[in-house]
Scaffold this motif. Structure first.
Motif, PDB file in Angstrom:
ATOM      1  N   ASP A 185       0.922  -1.194   0.118  1.00 22.87           N
ATOM      2  CA  ASP A 185      -0.050  -0.015  -0.023  1.00 22.87           C
ATOM      3  C   ASP A 185       0.868   1.169   0.026  1.00 22.87           C
ATOM      4  OD1 ASP A 185      -2.584  -1.065   0.063  1.00 22.87           O
ATOM      5  OD2 ASP A 185      -2.336  -1.393   2.288  1.00 22.87           O
ATOM      6  N   ASP A 186       0.455   2.141  -0.813  1.00 21.57           N
ATOM      7  CA  ASP A 186       1.093   3.690  -0.738  1.00 21.57           C
ATOM      8  C   ASP A 186       0.047   4.455   0.142  1.00 21.57           C
ATOM      9  OD1 ASP A 186       2.048   6.027  -1.047  1.00 21.57           O
ATOM     10  OD2 ASP A 186       2.587   5.697  -2.984  1.00 21.57           O
ATOM     11  N   PHE A 187       0.451   4.383   1.355  1.00 17.07           N
ATOM     12  CA  PHE A 187      -0.478   5.109   2.435  1.00 17.07           C
ATOM     13  C   PHE A 187      -0.658   6.642   2.203  1.00 17.07           C
ATOM     14  CE2 PHE A 187      -0.100   1.320   4.526  1.00 17.07           C
ATOM     15  CZ  PHE A 187      -1.091   1.179   5.272  1.00 17.07           C
ATOM     16  N   LEU A 188       0.697   7.216   1.707  1.00 17.06           N
ATOM     17  CA  LEU A 188       0.258   8.572   1.080  1.00 17.06           C
ATOM     18  C   LEU A 188      -0.511   8.940   0.000  1.00 17.06           C
ATOM     19  CD1 LEU A 188       4.290   9.947   1.725  1.00 17.06           C
ATOM     20  CD2 LEU A 188       2.625  10.146   3.254  1.00 17.06           C
ATOM     21  N   ASN A 248      -5.826  12.834   2.710  1.00 13.69           N
ATOM     22  CA  ASN A 248      -6.150  13.936   3.850  1.00 13.69           C
ATOM     23  C   ASN A 248      -6.073  13.290   4.936  1.00 13.69           C
ATOM     24  OD1 ASN A 248      -7.249  15.548   1.742  1.00 13.69           O
ATOM     25  ND2 ASN A 248      -8.902  14.139   1.524  1.00 13.69           N
ATOM     26  N   ALA A 249      -4.943  12.236   5.354  1.00 12.84           N
ATOM     27  CA  ALA A 249      -4.895  11.557   6.727  1.00 12.84           C
ATOM     28  C   ALA A 249      -4.011  12.192   7.482  1.00 12.84           C
ATOM     29  CB  ALA A 249      -4.796  10.235   6.638  1.00 12.84           C
ATOM     30  N   GLY A 250      -3.308  13.332   7.010  1.00 14.84           N
ATOM     31  CA  GLY A 250      -2.172  13.901   7.647  1.00 14.84           C
ATOM     32  C   GLY A 250      -1.050  13.252   7.955  1.00 14.84           C
ATOM     33  N   LEU A 251      -0.394  12.309   6.958  1.00 14.78           N
ATOM     34  CA  LEU A 251       0.474  11.448   7.118  1.00 14.78           C
ATOM     35  C   LEU A 251       1.780  11.970   7.047  1.00 14.78           C
ATOM     36  CD1 LEU A 251      -0.958   8.271   5.302  1.00 14.78           C
ATOM     37  CD2 LEU A 251      -1.090   8.992   7.788  1.00 14.78           C
ATOM     38  N   PHE A 303       4.685  10.750  12.480  1.00 11.54           N
ATOM     39  CA  PHE A 303       3.481  11.092  13.634  1.00 11.54           C
ATOM     40  C   PHE A 303       2.688  10.024  13.595  1.00 11.54           C
ATOM     41  CE2 PHE A 303       4.907  15.433  12.464  1.00 11.54           C
ATOM     42  CZ  PHE A 303       5.768  15.497  13.420  1.00 11.54           C
ATOM     43  N   CYS A 304       1.886   9.442  14.623  1.00 10.91           N
ATOM     44  CA  CYS A 304       1.060   8.648  14.941  1.00 10.91           C
ATOM     45  C   CYS A 304      -0.268   9.323  14.135  1.00 10.91           C
ATOM     46  CB  CYS A 304       0.579   8.516  16.245  1.00 10.91           C
ATOM     47  SG  CYS A 304       2.015   7.617  17.298  1.00 10.91           S
ATOM     48  N   ARG A 305      -1.158   8.274  13.439  1.00 15.81           N
ATOM     49  CA  ARG A 305      -2.136   9.015  12.827  1.00 15.81           C
ATOM     50  C   ARG A 305      -3.185   7.815  12.721  1.00 15.81           C
ATOM     51  NH1 ARG A 305      -0.357  13.087  13.584  1.00 15.81           N
ATOM     52  NH2 ARG A 305       0.238  14.714  12.424  1.00 15.81           N
ATOM     53  N   LYS A 306      -4.288   7.910  12.186  1.00 16.04           N
ATOM     54  CA  LYS A 306      -5.209   6.764  11.828  1.00 16.04           C
ATOM     55  C   LYS A 306      -5.759   6.985  10.554  1.00 16.04           C
ATOM     56  CE  LYS A 306      -9.741   4.705  13.595  1.00 16.04           C
ATOM     57  NZ  LYS A 306      -9.862   3.872  12.417  1.00 16.04           N
TER      58      LYS A 306
END
Length: 135
Positions: free
Chosen positions: A69-72, A77-80, A84-87
């Motif tokens: 997965d390419d989370f970015l 819009n998840a503030g990755l 930093f910890c995120r959801k």
């Protein structure tokens, strides 16, 4: 005051209703995450898992390679930012988390404080203060 029947009464101090604001207000997203959205709104700088391991940057190449997965790209819009910890995924996990390399390449929960639910509720839309039993 006394009414015609001799009963005592007094005026109540009932606050006037404020006009609804055009924007929903929420708690400070930099210090805590709202439970009602499972900390999806958290945008602080905690970068350590709840068991003390340093989080890995969200743009680490191994995350794409290992997880596929390419989370970015998938969650823009998840503030990755940084590590930093995120959801990023709304339907998965109960709070903010991060990837670590300690004990394997895996995700771990973060110790992000929950905001006061009465401060988390938007003044418009749902859920709202009444839904959470807040004044």
């Amino acid at each position: 005051h006394t009414d015609l029947n001799g009963d005592d009464w007094d005026y109540c101090s009932v606050p006037k209703c404020r006009r609804p604001t055009p924007m929903c207000t929420v708690a400070d997203k930099k210090t805590c995450g709202c439970e009602v959205v499972k900390q999806l709104d958290y945008r602080g700088t905690i970068s350590e898992s709840s068991d003390g391991f340093e989080c890995v940057r969200w743009d680490a190449e191994w995350i794409k390679e290992y997880w596929g997965d390419d989370f970015l790209q998938d969650y823009p819009n998840a503030g990755l930012e940084e590590n930093f910890c995120r959801k990023p995924m709304p339907a998965i996990f109960d709070g903010a988390w991060c990837f670590t390399t300690t004990g394997g390449r895996d995700w771990k929960d973060c110790n992000v404080p929950m905001c006061n639910p009465c401060e988390c509720m938007p003044s418009c839309g749902s859920p709202n203060n009444a839904d959470c039993g807040c004044p």
